[in-house]
Motif scaffolding. Structure first.
Motif, PDB file in Angstrom:
ATOM      1  N   PRO A 162     -20.533   7.190  71.572  1.00  0.00           N
ATOM      2  CA  PRO A 162     -20.534   6.282  70.420  1.00  0.00           C
ATOM      3  C   PRO A 162     -19.599   5.095  70.576  1.00  0.00           C
ATOM      4  O   PRO A 162     -19.932   3.982  70.146  1.00  0.00           O
ATOM      5  CB  PRO A 162     -20.104   7.194  69.265  1.00  0.00           C
ATOM      6  N   GLU A 163     -18.457   5.290  71.221  1.00  0.00           N
ATOM      7  CA  GLU A 163     -17.486   4.196  71.339  1.00  0.00           C
ATOM      8  C   GLU A 163     -17.960   3.072  72.265  1.00  0.00           C
ATOM      9  O   GLU A 163     -17.379   1.989  72.287  1.00  0.00           O
ATOM     10  CB  GLU A 163     -16.139   4.715  71.815  1.00  0.00           C
ATOM     11  N   ALA A 164     -19.046   3.308  73.017  1.00  0.00           N
ATOM     12  CA  ALA A 164     -19.605   2.270  73.882  1.00  0.00           C
ATOM     13  C   ALA A 164     -20.781   1.553  73.225  1.00  0.00           C
ATOM     14  O   ALA A 164     -21.439   0.731  73.850  1.00  0.00           O
ATOM     15  CB  ALA A 164     -20.060   2.879  75.208  1.00  0.00           C
ATOM     16  N   VAL A 165     -21.011   1.865  71.952  1.00  0.00           N
ATOM     17  CA  VAL A 165     -22.161   1.322  71.232  1.00  0.00           C
ATOM     18  C   VAL A 165     -21.675   0.601  69.975  1.00  0.00           C
ATOM     19  O   VAL A 165     -20.754   1.069  69.303  1.00  0.00           O
ATOM     20  CB  VAL A 165     -23.146   2.445  70.851  1.00  0.00           C
ATOM     21  N   MET A 166     -22.286  -0.526  69.670  1.00  0.00           N
ATOM     22  CA  MET A 166     -21.949  -1.270  68.452  1.00  0.00           C
ATOM     23  C   MET A 166     -23.153  -1.280  67.518  1.00  0.00           C
ATOM     24  O   MET A 166     -24.271  -1.570  67.936  1.00  0.00           O
ATOM     25  CB  MET A 166     -21.553  -2.707  68.792  1.00  0.00           C
ATOM     26  N   MET A 167     -22.912  -0.944  66.253  1.00  0.00           N
ATOM     27  CA  MET A 167     -23.938  -1.032  65.218  1.00  0.00           C
ATOM     28  C   MET A 167     -23.838  -2.390  64.550  1.00  0.00           C
ATOM     29  O   MET A 167     -22.743  -2.814  64.144  1.00  0.00           O
ATOM     30  CB  MET A 167     -23.743   0.085  64.186  1.00  0.00           C
ATOM     31  N   VAL A 168     -24.968  -3.085  64.449  1.00  0.00           N
ATOM     32  CA  VAL A 168     -25.021  -4.410  63.828  1.00  0.00           C
ATOM     33  C   VAL A 168     -25.860  -4.305  62.555  1.00  0.00           C
ATOM     34  O   VAL A 168     -27.008  -3.839  62.602  1.00  0.00           O
ATOM     35  CB  VAL A 168     -25.650  -5.446  64.779  1.00  0.00           C
ATOM     36  N   ALA A 169     -25.304  -4.726  61.438  1.00  0.00           N
ATOM     37  CA  ALA A 169     -26.025  -4.598  60.176  1.00  0.00           C
ATOM     38  C   ALA A 169     -25.529  -5.597  59.150  1.00  0.00           C
ATOM     39  O   ALA A 169     -24.400  -6.094  59.231  1.00  0.00           O
ATOM     40  CB  ALA A 169     -25.884  -3.178  59.615  1.00  0.00           C
ATOM     41  N   ALA A 170     -26.381  -5.865  58.175  1.00  0.00           N
ATOM     42  CA  ALA A 170     -26.018  -6.703  57.034  1.00  0.00           C
ATOM     43  C   ALA A 170     -25.599  -5.861  55.849  1.00  0.00           C
ATOM     44  O   ALA A 170     -25.373  -6.394  54.763  1.00  0.00           O
ATOM     45  CB  ALA A 170     -27.213  -7.586  56.651  1.00  0.00           C
ATOM     46  N   HIS A 171     -25.491  -4.538  56.065  1.00  0.00           N
ATOM     47  CA  HIS A 171     -25.195  -3.608  54.980  1.00  0.00           C
ATOM     48  C   HIS A 171     -23.907  -2.847  55.293  1.00  0.00           C
ATOM     49  O   HIS A 171     -23.821  -2.148  56.313  1.00  0.00           O
ATOM     50  CB  HIS A 171     -26.355  -2.636  54.800  1.00  0.00           C
ATOM     51  N   ASN A 172     -22.935  -2.995  54.426  1.00  0.00           N
ATOM     52  CA  ASN A 172     -21.638  -2.361  54.650  1.00  0.00           C
ATOM     53  C   ASN A 172     -21.744  -0.845  54.753  1.00  0.00           C
ATOM     54  O   ASN A 172     -21.044  -0.222  55.551  1.00  0.00           O
ATOM     55  CB  ASN A 172     -20.678  -2.753  53.526  1.00  0.00           C
ATOM     56  N   GLY A 173     -22.625  -0.241  53.967  1.00  0.00           N
ATOM     57  CA  GLY A 173     -22.767   1.212  54.009  1.00  0.00           C
ATOM     58  C   GLY A 173     -23.254   1.717  55.344  1.00  0.00           C
ATOM     59  O   GLY A 173     -22.813   2.773  55.823  1.00  0.00           O
ATOM     60  N   ASP A 174     -24.157   0.982  55.962  1.00  0.00           N
ATOM     61  CA  ASP A 174     -24.671   1.337  57.283  1.00  0.00           C
ATOM     62  C   ASP A 174     -23.531   1.318  58.299  1.00  0.00           C
ATOM     63  O   ASP A 174     -23.385   2.233  59.127  1.00  0.00           O
ATOM     64  CB  ASP A 174     -25.748   0.319  57.664  1.00  0.00           C
ATOM     65  N   LEU A 175     -22.707   0.292  58.222  1.00  0.00           N
ATOM     66  CA  LEU A 175     -21.590   0.168  59.167  1.00  0.00           C
ATOM     67  C   LEU A 175     -20.537   1.241  58.926  1.00  0.00           C
ATOM     68  O   LEU A 175     -19.952   1.765  59.884  1.00  0.00           O
ATOM     69  CB  LEU A 175     -20.973  -1.223  59.056  1.00  0.00           C
ATOM     70  N   ALA A 176     -20.293   1.577  57.673  1.00  0.00           N
ATOM     71  CA  ALA A 176     -19.305   2.621  57.375  1.00  0.00           C
ATOM     72  C   ALA A 176     -19.742   3.954  57.975  1.00  0.00           C
ATOM     73  O   ALA A 176     -18.929   4.703  58.544  1.00  0.00           O
ATOM     74  CB  ALA A 176     -19.119   2.740  55.868  1.00  0.00           C
ATOM     75  N   ALA A 177     -21.030   4.263  57.867  1.00  0.00           N
ATOM     76  CA  ALA A 177     -21.531   5.516  58.430  1.00  0.00           C
ATOM     77  C   ALA A 177     -21.411   5.516  59.943  1.00  0.00           C
ATOM     78  O   ALA A 177     -21.052   6.532  60.551  1.00  0.00           O
ATOM     79  CB  ALA A 177     -22.984   5.718  58.012  1.00  0.00           C
ATOM     80  N   ALA A 178     -21.705   4.370  60.575  1.00  0.00           N
ATOM     81  CA  ALA A 178     -21.605   4.282  62.031  1.00  0.00           C
ATOM     82  C   ALA A 178     -20.155   4.373  62.493  1.00  0.00           C
ATOM     83  O   ALA A 178     -19.839   5.076  63.462  1.00  0.00           O
ATOM     84  CB  ALA A 178     -22.238   2.973  62.505  1.00  0.00           C
ATOM     85  N   ARG A 179     -19.256   3.670  61.808  1.00  0.00           N
ATOM     86  CA  ARG A 179     -17.844   3.688  62.192  1.00  0.00           C
ATOM     87  C   ARG A 179     -17.266   5.102  62.095  1.00  0.00           C
ATOM     88  O   ARG A 179     -16.446   5.499  62.945  1.00  0.00           O
ATOM     89  CB  ARG A 179     -17.045   2.729  61.319  1.00  0.00           C
ATOM     90  N   ALA A 180     -17.670   5.856  61.111  1.00  0.00           N
ATOM     91  CA  ALA A 180     -17.149   7.219  60.941  1.00  0.00           C
ATOM     92  C   ALA A 180     -17.471   8.105  62.136  1.00  0.00           C
ATOM     93  O   ALA A 180     -16.801   9.122  62.363  1.00  0.00           O
ATOM     94  CB  ALA A 180     -17.733   7.838  59.670  1.00  0.00           C
ATOM     95  N   LEU A 181     -18.458   7.719  62.926  1.00  0.00           N
ATOM     96  CA  LEU A 181     -18.870   8.485  64.103  1.00  0.00           C
ATOM     97  C   LEU A 181     -18.303   7.923  65.396  1.00  0.00           C
ATOM     98  O   LEU A 181     -18.575   8.441  66.468  1.00  0.00           O
ATOM     99  CB  LEU A 181     -20.397   8.509  64.186  1.00  0.00           C
ATOM    100  N   GLY A 182     -17.536   6.833  65.291  1.00  0.00           N
ATOM    101  CA  GLY A 182     -16.900   6.255  66.467  1.00  0.00           C
ATOM    102  C   GLY A 182     -17.573   5.033  67.030  1.00  0.00           C
ATOM    103  O   GLY A 182     -17.087   4.465  68.026  1.00  0.00           O
ATOM    104  N   LEU A 183     -18.697   4.583  66.429  1.00  0.00           N
ATOM    105  CA  LEU A 183     -19.353   3.374  66.925  1.00  0.00           C
ATOM    106  C   LEU A 183     -18.542   2.144  66.532  1.00  0.00           C
ATOM    107  O   LEU A 183     -17.842   2.137  65.522  1.00  0.00           O
ATOM    108  CB  LEU A 183     -20.762   3.229  66.338  1.00  0.00           C
TER     109      LEU A 183
END
Length: 226
Positions: A162-183
């Protein structure tokens, strides 16, 4: 080091509201097309929630869109053809999307991590010219964001942590879920996703790793190491 970028699609890469309203207007001229589009989108999360919460087994978004279409049509007092549900395969990209994704693809692997099925995402990519390297997301995990399995299955499919992957989104909730997993996370606002009176996701709600006004700026910042 970031090896791959995963993207939310509906709202982040494509303007669903305008395109859906256009298709509704062509098929159901007697209804308020924008109101119908908003109502149809309003059924999106409740339909997925029943699956996320275990009340229903996995059903592809194509089928949920069709079910939701008829639910909304009944509310509006009209009969909608099943074919209208394919409107979600014909959404238009934001002005910066294709050029921005192409620039990002020259740097890293790019793929959708969407709640859309592989079939839907493939047809949408052909329509909108989205240059994905592959299609990931809900169909891989057989569940829906923001469940952890969706993000993790996409990383696993690329054989990346996960730390080698970046999630790109216009939605803060989507990013919060991804960050919690290490993205890693990148916020790109789409200020009119829900029309001129949009009230949510108008700005970053956390210190995301990158905050950029559009995909082209995101590509430049990643190229510059910022």
């Amino acid at each position: 080091m970031i090896k791959a970028l995963l993207f939310d699609v509906f709202g982040t890469c494509v303007d669903w509201r305008s395109a859906i309203a256009r298709e509704v207007a062509a098929v159901l001229p007697e209804v308020d097309a924008l109101a119908f589009a908003d109502a149809w989108r309003g059924e999106y999360d409740p339909a997925m929630a029943r699956i996320r919460e275990g009340g229903r087994g996995y059903v592809a978004l194509d089928d949920l869109h069709r079910e939701n279409l008829h639910r909304v049509a009944e509310r509006f007092g009209v009969i909608a053809p099943d074919a209208l549900s394919h409107a979600w395969e014909r959404l238009d990209p934001w002005p910066d999307t294709v050029a921005g994704l192409s620039a990002l693809k020259r740097q890293r692997i790019i793929a959708p991590c969407s709640n859309g099925s592989i079939a839907l995402m493939t047809r949408l990519a052909r329509h909108a010219g989205l240059p994905w390297d592959c299609v990931l997301g809900a169909d891989i995990a057989r569940d829906y964001k923001p469940k952890p399995e969706v993000y993790l299955a996409s990383c696993a499919a690329l054989r990346l942590p996960p730390e080698a992957v970046m999630m790109v989104a216009a939605h803060n909730g989507d990013l919060a879920a991804a960050r919690a997993l290490g993205l890693k996370t990148a916020f790109v606002p789409r200020l009119t996703e829900y029309g001129p009176d949009q009230r949510s996701d108008l700005g970053p709600e956390a210190d995301w790793d990158v905050i950029a006004p559009d995909f082209l700026s995101l590509a430049q910042r990643l190229a510059d190491g910022r």
